[in-house]
Design an enzyme around this catalytic site. Structure first.
Site, PDB file in Angstrom:
ATOM      1  CG  HIS A   1      -9.619  15.471 -20.387  1.00 44.38           C
ATOM      2  ND1 HIS A   1     -10.247  16.194 -21.265  1.00 44.38           N
ATOM      3  CD2 HIS A   1      -8.381  16.380 -20.230  1.00 44.38           C
ATOM      4  CE1 HIS A   1      -9.661  17.440 -21.313  1.00 44.38           C
ATOM      5  NE2 HIS A   1      -8.353  17.649 -20.577  1.00 44.38           N
TER       6      HIS A   1
ATOM      7  CG  MET B   1     -13.659  16.957 -18.265  1.00 43.38           C
ATOM      8  SD  MET B   1     -13.788  15.290 -18.982  1.00 43.38           S
ATOM      9  CE  MET B   1     -15.159  14.759 -18.270  1.00 43.38           C
TER      10      MET B   1
ATOM     11  N   GLY C   1     -10.621  23.509 -28.445  1.00 49.41           N
ATOM     12  CA  GLY C   1     -11.678  23.401 -27.423  1.00 49.41           C
ATOM     13  C   GLY C   1     -12.006  24.935 -27.087  1.00 49.41           C
TER      14      GLY C   1
ATOM     15  CG  HIS D   1      -7.766  16.053 -24.725  1.00 52.25           C
ATOM     16  ND1 HIS D   1      -7.424  16.091 -23.565  1.00 52.25           N
ATOM     17  CD2 HIS D   1      -7.057  17.231 -25.045  1.00 52.25           C
ATOM     18  CE1 HIS D   1      -6.621  16.710 -23.124  1.00 52.25           C
ATOM     19  NE2 HIS D   1      -6.476  17.429 -23.800  1.00 52.25           N
TER      20      HIS D   1
ATOM     21  CG  ASP E   1      -7.406  26.138 -23.593  1.00 53.07           C
ATOM     22  OD1 ASP E   1      -6.745  26.347 -22.572  1.00 53.07           O
ATOM     23  OD2 ASP E   1      -7.666  24.845 -23.826  1.00 53.07           O
TER      24      ASP E   1
END
Ligand code: AMP
Length: 283
Positions: free
Chosen positions: A34, A184, A147, A37, A150
């Site tokens: 998405h 997302m 990201g 990423h 996380d």
């Protein structure tokens, strides 16, 4: 764009003399790509000459009752997004090759992996640290992007990379959100239209706490109480955790400050969603 399935073939490219001085930039994912990423891939594209994306739903980071078997997959769409973002190599190993029957080694990061998701998903971060170590050894990147969605995973990987003296620059990237604020996630695909609305309680709770912080509230007890109250108003939501911790070591705190982490994990129906924010930083 090249698609590589074999570990040997990927590693051969990475260590080939023809690589020369070309920097390898790496974005590891579990696929079902998405815009989150894609943001990592676009930034990655700027940071080196060879951009490698891996797609691997890593079985050893899933608990027995988790969603390994139904984790969403769409390789065709993933490759389309990868090509658009300028990926050079998509590495898609098989679980059988990554974990042959004789496999018995693991990487453990101790204290950082204990709280938050580590407490609710025993063994999860061992699985993450182990697969990322393997992927690093296969892809041999100079730079790897992860990201902040996380947050604890990024902290664990930074620690592991430093502790094991891996010569890899770890880049943390901001959380990409839908227009209404939902972070997302590939797992958003599980949500029914009604659950999709309920899922907004995570960002509502985060916004509430940020607002209070901005107006001077520093008591962790108060900030947590208010954030939890927002989620508890949503009938379809069950709190897994709502916690405020030091943004670096993830230790518990009584007083929040700039750099302090608010992390939430909430079950909406069968779907467990996570989100977080760092006070004093942009949402
Ligand atoms: P995953 O495929 O969920 O394992 O995620 C692969 C990488 O993309 C991880 O480094 C994630 O933190 C990152 N990522 C996932 N969702 C987002 C998002 N909404 N914003 C930014 N990065 C993300």
């Amino acid at each position: 764009m090249k698609i590589i399935n074999s570990i040997i073939a990927m590693q051969a490219l990475a260590i080939a003399p023809e690589r020369g001085e070309r920097r390898i930039v790496f974005v590891p994912t579990m696929g079902y790509l998405h815009e989150g990423h894609a943001s990592l891939l676009r930034e990655g594209r700027k940071r080196g000459e060879v951009l490698v994306l891996s797609i691997f739903v890593n079985p050893i980071q899933f608990g027995v009752h988790e969603d390994l078997d139904r984790y969403p997959r769409d390789l065709e769409n993933d490759c389309r997004i990868a090509a658009e973002c300028g990926v050079d190599i998509v590495f898609i190993p098989t679980a059988a090759e990554m974990y042959p029957p004789a496999f018995q080694t693991g990487v453990t990061v101790r204290d950082l992996a204990l709280p938050l998701c580590g407490a609710r998903r025993p063994g999860h971060f061992d699985g993450v640290a182990t697969v990322v170590t393997k992927l690093f050894n296969i892809v041999r990147p100079d730079v790897a992007l992860f990201g902040c969605k996380d947050y604890q995973q990024l902290a664990v990987i930074r620690r592991m990379t430093s502790d094991l003296n891996l010569p890899i620059e770890i880049v943390g990237m901001p959380i990409v959100r839908e227009a209404d604020g939902l972070a997302m996630s590939s797992r958003n695909a599980y949500l029914s239209p009604h659950e999709r609305q309920s899922a907004l309680c995570l960002i509502r709770a985060i916004r509430k706490a940020r607002e209070l912080f901005t107006t001077g509230e520093r008591s962790v007890a108060v900030l947590l109480h208010e954030a939890r109250a927002v989620i508890e108003k949503e009938p379809a939501a069950v709190i897994d955790y709502v916690e405020i911790r030091d943004g670096e070591l993830l230790n518990e705190l009584e007083v929040a400050d700039s750099g302090t982490l608010l992390a939430v994990a909430v079950k909406i129906g069968q779907t467990r969603l996570i989100d977080n924010t760092v006070f004093g930083e942009e949402l």
